[in-house]
Design a protein around this motif. Structure first.
Motif, PDB file in Angstrom:
ATOM      1  N   ILE A  65      56.133  30.722  29.551  1.00 19.26           N
ATOM      2  CA  ILE A  65      56.192  31.773  29.961  1.00 19.26           C
ATOM      3  C   ILE A  65      54.965  32.787  29.420  1.00 19.26           C
ATOM      4  CG2 ILE A  65      57.431  34.112  30.057  1.00 19.26           C
ATOM      5  CD1 ILE A  65      59.978  32.385  30.513  1.00 19.26           C
ATOM      6  N   ALA A  66      54.833  32.600  28.097  1.00 19.02           N
ATOM      7  CA  ALA A  66      53.849  33.380  27.279  1.00 19.02           C
ATOM      8  C   ALA A  66      52.695  32.865  27.788  1.00 19.02           C
ATOM      9  CB  ALA A  66      54.076  33.059  25.977  1.00 19.02           C
ATOM     10  N   GLN A  67      52.155  31.514  27.803  1.00 17.54           N
ATOM     11  CA  GLN A  67      50.781  31.043  28.326  1.00 17.54           C
ATOM     12  C   GLN A  67      50.402  31.577  29.768  1.00 17.54           C
ATOM     13  OE1 GLN A  67      48.722  29.417  26.024  1.00 17.54           O
ATOM     14  NE2 GLN A  67      47.342  30.232  27.636  1.00 17.54           N
ATOM     15  N   ARG A  68      51.547  31.808  30.640  1.00 15.37           N
ATOM     16  CA  ARG A  68      51.076  32.137  32.072  1.00 15.37           C
ATOM     17  C   ARG A  68      51.018  33.383  32.211  1.00 15.37           C
ATOM     18  NH1 ARG A  68      55.667  29.668  34.335  1.00 15.37           N
ATOM     19  NH2 ARG A  68      54.688  27.697  33.916  1.00 15.37           N
ATOM     20  N   HIS A  69      51.902  34.251  31.551  1.00 11.66           N
ATOM     21  CA  HIS A  69      51.888  35.697  31.804  1.00 11.66           C
ATOM     22  C   HIS A  69      51.526  36.493  30.854  1.00 11.66           C
ATOM     23  CE1 HIS A  69      54.031  34.612  35.764  1.00 11.66           C
ATOM     24  NE2 HIS A  69      54.990  33.801  34.735  1.00 11.66           N
ATOM     25  N   TRP A  70      51.730  36.269  29.395  1.00 12.09           N
ATOM     26  CA  TRP A  70      51.502  36.944  28.386  1.00 12.09           C
ATOM     27  C   TRP A  70      50.097  37.108  27.864  1.00 12.09           C
ATOM     28  CZ3 TRP A  70      51.106  36.418  22.942  1.00 12.09           C
ATOM     29  CH2 TRP A  70      51.358  37.793  22.348  1.00 12.09           C
ATOM     30  N   VAL A  71      49.495  35.925  27.669  1.00 14.62           N
ATOM     31  CA  VAL A  71      48.215  35.926  26.903  1.00 14.62           C
ATOM     32  C   VAL A  71      47.204  36.388  28.140  1.00 14.62           C
ATOM     33  CG1 VAL A  71      48.845  33.678  25.782  1.00 14.62           C
ATOM     34  CG2 VAL A  71      47.712  33.440  28.053  1.00 14.62           C
ATOM     35  N   VAL A  72      45.958  36.773  27.319  1.00  7.79           N
ATOM     36  CA  VAL A  72      44.653  36.905  28.056  1.00  7.79           C
ATOM     37  C   VAL A  72      43.863  35.862  28.355  1.00  7.79           C
ATOM     38  CG1 VAL A  72      44.782  39.442  27.321  1.00  7.79           C
ATOM     39  CG2 VAL A  72      43.627  37.744  25.934  1.00  7.79           C
TER      40      VAL A  72
ATOM     41  N   PRO B 192      58.693  42.821  33.378  1.00  4.93           N
ATOM     42  CA  PRO B 192      57.589  41.864  32.745  1.00  4.93           C
ATOM     43  C   PRO B 192      58.338  40.700  32.264  1.00  4.93           C
ATOM     44  CG  PRO B 192      57.876  43.487  31.000  1.00  4.93           C
ATOM     45  CD  PRO B 192      58.612  44.100  32.309  1.00  4.93           C
ATOM     46  N   PRO B 193      57.628  39.566  32.391  1.00  8.42           N
ATOM     47  CA  PRO B 193      58.568  38.344  31.405  1.00  8.42           C
ATOM     48  C   PRO B 193      58.717  38.398  30.386  1.00  8.42           C
ATOM     49  CG  PRO B 193      56.838  37.663  33.066  1.00  8.42           C
ATOM     50  CD  PRO B 193      56.671  39.043  32.896  1.00  8.42           C
ATOM     51  N   LEU B 194      57.818  39.154  29.374  1.00 10.76           N
ATOM     52  CA  LEU B 194      57.842  39.065  27.974  1.00 10.76           C
ATOM     53  C   LEU B 194      57.660  40.655  27.602  1.00 10.76           C
ATOM     54  CD1 LEU B 194      56.210  36.000  26.259  1.00 10.76           C
ATOM     55  CD2 LEU B 194      58.743  36.270  26.879  1.00 10.76           C
ATOM     56  N   VAL B 195      58.291  41.011  26.715  1.00 15.23           N
ATOM     57  CA  VAL B 195      57.956  42.536  26.298  1.00 15.23           C
ATOM     58  C   VAL B 195      57.530  42.450  25.020  1.00 15.23           C
ATOM     59  CG1 VAL B 195      59.091  44.485  25.612  1.00 15.23           C
ATOM     60  CG2 VAL B 195      59.491  43.538  27.997  1.00 15.23           C
ATOM     61  N   THR B 196      56.624  43.020  24.420  1.00 10.58           N
ATOM     62  CA  THR B 196      55.974  42.786  23.149  1.00 10.58           C
ATOM     63  C   THR B 196      56.667  44.058  22.334  1.00 10.58           C
ATOM     64  OG1 THR B 196      54.035  42.292  24.002  1.00 10.58           O
ATOM     65  CG2 THR B 196      54.043  43.101  21.614  1.00 10.58           C
ATOM     66  N   TRP B 197      57.414  43.785  21.178  1.00  9.28           N
ATOM     67  CA  TRP B 197      57.969  44.562  20.395  1.00  9.28           C
ATOM     68  C   TRP B 197      56.864  45.106  19.194  1.00  9.28           C
ATOM     69  CZ3 TRP B 197      63.680  43.185  18.779  1.00  9.28           C
ATOM     70  CH2 TRP B 197      64.448  43.658  19.911  1.00  9.28           C
ATOM     71  N   TRP B 198      56.297  44.096  18.937  1.00  7.59           N
ATOM     72  CA  TRP B 198      55.154  44.188  17.678  1.00  7.59           C
ATOM     73  C   TRP B 198      53.959  43.235  18.093  1.00  7.59           C
ATOM     74  CZ3 TRP B 198      52.478  41.211  14.409  1.00  7.59           C
ATOM     75  CH2 TRP B 198      51.558  41.763  13.634  1.00  7.59           C
ATOM     76  N   GLU B 199      52.766  43.759  17.721  1.00  8.85           N
ATOM     77  CA  GLU B 199      51.532  42.607  17.615  1.00  8.85           C
ATOM     78  C   GLU B 199      50.427  43.438  17.107  1.00  8.85           C
ATOM     79  OE1 GLU B 199      48.563  43.773  21.475  1.00  8.85           O
ATOM     80  OE2 GLU B 199      50.399  42.159  21.887  1.00  8.85           O
TER      81      GLU B 199
ATOM     82  N   GLY C  78      41.332  33.015  27.912  1.00  6.98           N
ATOM     83  CA  GLY C  78      40.598  32.459  26.566  1.00  6.98           C
ATOM     84  C   GLY C  78      41.564  32.655  25.414  1.00  6.98           C
ATOM     85  N   GLU C  79      42.832  33.080  25.346  1.00  5.81           N
ATOM     86  CA  GLU C  79      44.023  32.822  24.684  1.00  5.81           C
ATOM     87  C   GLU C  79      44.881  31.717  24.618  1.00  5.81           C
ATOM     88  OE1 GLU C  79      46.611  36.340  22.230  1.00  5.81           O
ATOM     89  OE2 GLU C  79      46.177  36.670  24.458  1.00  5.81           O
ATOM     90  N   GLN C  80      45.076  31.331  23.486  1.00  3.69           N
ATOM     91  CA  GLN C  80      46.015  30.053  23.653  1.00  3.69           C
ATOM     92  C   GLN C  80      47.391  30.150  22.650  1.00  3.69           C
ATOM     93  OE1 GLN C  80      45.563  27.039  25.458  1.00  3.69           O
ATOM     94  NE2 GLN C  80      47.673  26.610  24.681  1.00  3.69           N
ATOM     95  N   VAL C  81      48.415  29.876  23.187  1.00  6.53           N
ATOM     96  CA  VAL C  81      49.781  29.951  22.211  1.00  6.53           C
ATOM     97  C   VAL C  81      49.564  28.765  21.237  1.00  6.53           C
ATOM     98  CG1 VAL C  81      52.221  29.636  22.343  1.00  6.53           C
ATOM     99  CG2 VAL C  81      51.037  31.215  23.956  1.00  6.53           C
TER     100      VAL C  81
END
Length: 210
Positions: A11-18, A151-158, A20-23
């Motif tokens: 889910i993160a790789q498909r919907h959350w990263v930008v 959204p599939p994932l919600v960011t609490w902190w980054e 060029g970004e890789q989990v």
């Protein structure tokens, strides 16, 4: 029910990263978080962050010795009820924020590490944050109820991956065979240890992908 690490990673790789970004790596609590903030020890960690709605994991409580701080140095690592530990001089340091959010989110709060960012996230169907504090930290958490467009994932902190000054394998405890933890050493001087039997391999994986 065991959490699906592969599912969250996909889910993160498909919907959350930008682009060029890789989990690179992810994990979530499998026990309580403790903390040492200045001279104050707490296990489980005490936080005023609102707890995520949902069932509480059936985790045993830390032993009385750990819960009441009757230990020297890192003997808390031998308590299987303790998954992580925050080390900080002051309550405003990042390790304490991690302890707050892991405690509030329990086993639904995921640590995501990519080649660009470090983040704490939860699945969007479970909760969304209110207005965040400066720096993207968790504001008030509320359950979704009938909310749509989730959204599939919600960011609490980054933060950028450079927020973590070093990722190191940490052999802790006082037994001949150590308890292995992954240590996140933050740029503000605080640190967070999380239980990881494969900590040495985890560090190699992280360094190979940064």
């Amino acid at each position: 029910m065991p959490k699906n690490r592969m599912k969250i990673g996909e889910i993160a790789q498909r919907h959350w990263v930008v682009p060029g970004e890789q989990v690179v790596w992810l994990t979530h609590p499998e026990g309580h978080v403790g903390s040492g903030v200045g001279a104050t020890r707490a296990a489980p960690h005490r936080t005023t962050a609102p707890a995520l709605a949902g069932p509480t994991p059936d985790w045993p409580l830390p032993t009385a010795a750990v819960a009441h701080g009757r230990f020297h140095l890192d003997e808390w690592a031998h308590d299987p009820a303790v998954w992580g530990w925050a080390h900080a001089r002051r309550p405003d340091q990042l390790a304490v924020r991690f302890a707050d959010l892991f405690t509030a989110g329990r086993d639904e709060c995921w640590l995501l590490i990519t080649n660009r960012r470090v983040a704490l996230v939860v699945e969007g169907e479970l909760a969304i944050p209110g207005e965040p504090e400066s720096g993207g930290l968790l504001g008030r958490v509320r359950s979704l109820g009938q909310s749509r467009d989730v959204p599939p994932l919600v960011t609490w902190w980054e933060g950028p991956v450079s927020t973590v000054r070093a990722f190191t394998p940490a052999p802790l405890g006082r037994h001949v065979t150590p308890e292995w933890f992954l240590r996140l050493e933050f740029a503000d001087g605080s640190a967070f240890d999380l239980r990881d039997d494969q900590a040495e391999q985890t560090v190699r994986t992280l360094h190979a992908n940064f």
